[in-house]
Design a protein around this motif. Sequence first.
Motif, PDB file in Angstrom:
ATOM      1  N   ILE A 155      13.621   2.705  -4.416  1.00  0.00           N
ATOM      2  CA  ILE A 155      13.736   1.332  -4.927  1.00  0.00           C
ATOM      3  C   ILE A 155      13.879   0.354  -3.766  1.00  0.00           C
ATOM      4  O   ILE A 155      13.248  -0.711  -3.746  1.00  0.00           O
ATOM      5  N   ALA A 156      14.704   0.706  -2.776  1.00  0.00           N
ATOM      6  CA  ALA A 156      14.872  -0.169  -1.607  1.00  0.00           C
ATOM      7  C   ALA A 156      13.540  -0.415  -0.914  1.00  0.00           C
ATOM      8  O   ALA A 156      13.208  -1.555  -0.549  1.00  0.00           O
ATOM      9  N   ALA A 157      12.748   0.647  -0.731  1.00  0.00           N
ATOM     10  CA  ALA A 157      11.444   0.491  -0.074  1.00  0.00           C
ATOM     11  C   ALA A 157      10.532  -0.419  -0.880  1.00  0.00           C
ATOM     12  O   ALA A 157       9.851  -1.297  -0.324  1.00  0.00           O
ATOM     13  N   GLN A 158      10.497  -0.236  -2.192  1.00  0.00           N
ATOM     14  CA  GLN A 158       9.624  -1.052  -3.039  1.00  0.00           C
ATOM     15  C   GLN A 158      10.026  -2.527  -2.977  1.00  0.00           C
ATOM     16  O   GLN A 158       9.174  -3.419  -2.888  1.00  0.00           O
ATOM     17  N   LEU A 159      11.330  -2.794  -3.018  1.00  0.00           N
ATOM     18  CA  LEU A 159      11.798  -4.175  -2.967  1.00  0.00           C
ATOM     19  C   LEU A 159      11.503  -4.813  -1.610  1.00  0.00           C
ATOM     20  O   LEU A 159      11.107  -5.984  -1.541  1.00  0.00           O
ATOM     21  N   ILE A 160      11.683  -4.057  -0.538  1.00  0.00           N
ATOM     22  CA  ILE A 160      11.401  -4.594   0.798  1.00  0.00           C
ATOM     23  C   ILE A 160       9.915  -4.904   0.945  1.00  0.00           C
ATOM     24  O   ILE A 160       9.537  -5.967   1.462  1.00  0.00           O
ATOM     25  N   LEU A 161       9.059  -4.003   0.482  1.00  0.00           N
ATOM     26  CA  LEU A 161       7.616  -4.258   0.558  1.00  0.00           C
ATOM     27  C   LEU A 161       7.222  -5.448  -0.314  1.00  0.00           C
ATOM     28  O   LEU A 161       6.390  -6.272   0.080  1.00  0.00           O
ATOM     29  N   GLY A 162       7.814  -5.543  -1.511  1.00  0.00           N
ATOM     30  CA  GLY A 162       7.512  -6.672  -2.386  1.00  0.00           C
ATOM     31  C   GLY A 162       7.925  -7.991  -1.776  1.00  0.00           C
ATOM     32  O   GLY A 162       7.184  -8.982  -1.827  1.00  0.00           O
ATOM     33  N   LEU A 163       9.129  -8.041  -1.181  1.00  0.00           N
ATOM     34  CA  LEU A 163       9.597  -9.264  -0.535  1.00  0.00           C
ATOM     35  C   LEU A 163       8.709  -9.621   0.654  1.00  0.00           C
ATOM     36  O   LEU A 163       8.379 -10.795   0.878  1.00  0.00           O
ATOM     37  N   SER A 164       8.288  -8.603   1.406  1.00  0.00           N
ATOM     38  CA  SER A 164       7.389  -8.850   2.535  1.00  0.00           C
ATOM     39  C   SER A 164       6.086  -9.476   2.058  1.00  0.00           C
ATOM     40  O   SER A 164       5.553 -10.399   2.703  1.00  0.00           O
ATOM     41  N   TYR A 165       5.570  -8.997   0.932  1.00  0.00           N
ATOM     42  CA  TYR A 165       4.328  -9.581   0.400  1.00  0.00           C
ATOM     43  C   TYR A 165       4.541 -11.038  -0.001  1.00  0.00           C
ATOM     44  O   TYR A 165       3.714 -11.907   0.319  1.00  0.00           O
ATOM     45  N   LEU A 166       5.636 -11.326  -0.696  1.00  0.00           N
ATOM     46  CA  LEU A 166       5.912 -12.713  -1.097  1.00  0.00           C
ATOM     47  C   LEU A 166       5.905 -13.632   0.120  1.00  0.00           C
ATOM     48  O   LEU A 166       5.246 -14.676   0.120  1.00  0.00           O
TER      49      LEU A 166
END
Length: 436
Positions: A155-166
């Motif tokens: 979950i941490a990895a997914q959230l970090i990647l999502g925030l990076s995309y934003l």
Amino acid sequence: MANNTKRRPEKVYFPNIDVENLEEYRIGGYHPTVIGDAFHEGRYKVAHKLGFGGSSTIWLARDRHLQRYVSLKILMARQATESNEAKILRLLSGCSSESTHSGQGFIPRLLDDFTIDGPNGRHLCLVQEFAACSITVAKEWSSNNMFPVETARSIAAQLILGLSYLHSRGVSHGDLHMQNFIYGLNIDHLSPDELYSRYHFDTAPVRRVNGAAPEPHAPPYAVWSMPIKTPADKLVDPIIKISDYGTSFVTADNPSPQLCTPTLYRPPEALFDDRIIPFAADIWTFGVNLYEVLGERPLFETFTWDRDDILADIISTLGLPPQRWWDAWANRGEFFERDGEWRKGGIISRIYDPVWRPLSQRMWDMGRGEKPEGCEWDVEGGEMRALEDLFRGVLAWEPNERWTAEDLVGSEYMVRWALPAWERQRRRQGEEASPA
């Protein structure tokens, strides 16, 4: 002498718990929606309710063209011309296939948008992929208020990647918290009867105080949200989405915004009414929430959401703030002596013993184990240290000293623990999707 006391508006409806504010069923407010309503030339038929917010109701709808379930968000009428959410979602959905960012998959896609006219005005409707359960609800229904370690890392990895995309698209979310971290379930195969058998459908009558019929401005009944209750401690391989872009903005258009983030998650510059740097504010808020995602309890804990109580707990965690903020804090004497020591007999000491609980201690207080030999993190391999380094990076007092989203992606914790957990999840899900 004139009485300048403002009179509270009289209640129109008898209130119901766990549903939207019924007083907003008025001109400019919510659209009166009931199960079975169909929108956009009959394409989207309402099947259940997913939730509500201060400016919208969200419904589970069946897309009759594609034969799948979708999320249908119906904004209040007064939001129809003010909301930038559709614009933001189009921007986030518009990345070309040749340059697809690895975090784009963690942002809900905008599938359709249209307007409807109703008794309360014109409403903007946003159709997105179905995802209904928030991390907050999952934790509340678990036995230990935590995800399994492997799930938490993924979950941490997914959230970090999502925030990076934003941030790569120039978008500041503006309201990153656990209720906006959601995941979905595959329910496309369920018929309406099967859906209601699995996810009970409950309603409560909407009644006017004066006894008149609620229509046309309100529905005849309110619907309780779909009871998706997957306990966090039983959750394996969720796909997380960062949702709700009602307060998001393109930073180039709004370089110093007013934040709508709840006070507990606001960065210190917002608590001191200092200049907001959008990406840095996102990073702080993300860090505060990530601690709670990974562990059992919140990072900052107060008996109230009072600004001064929150500041005192932040200082207990991170040490003294920059001098300009320390000097500007009018009520600091209620908590601290001039040199920064807890004030004996102050407000804090009336509630609990005035002791520092720095970040290094709070890492062991996450609920994963209080000693190295029993900790669920890979302490010997350095995971606890790398995770503490991450939190120190994102929770720097000065906004321009905080890590960026790209720093998070390249961090030791991400590279050695979070991202490998996400990649293992992808392989498992790929194997499950492969033909036997």
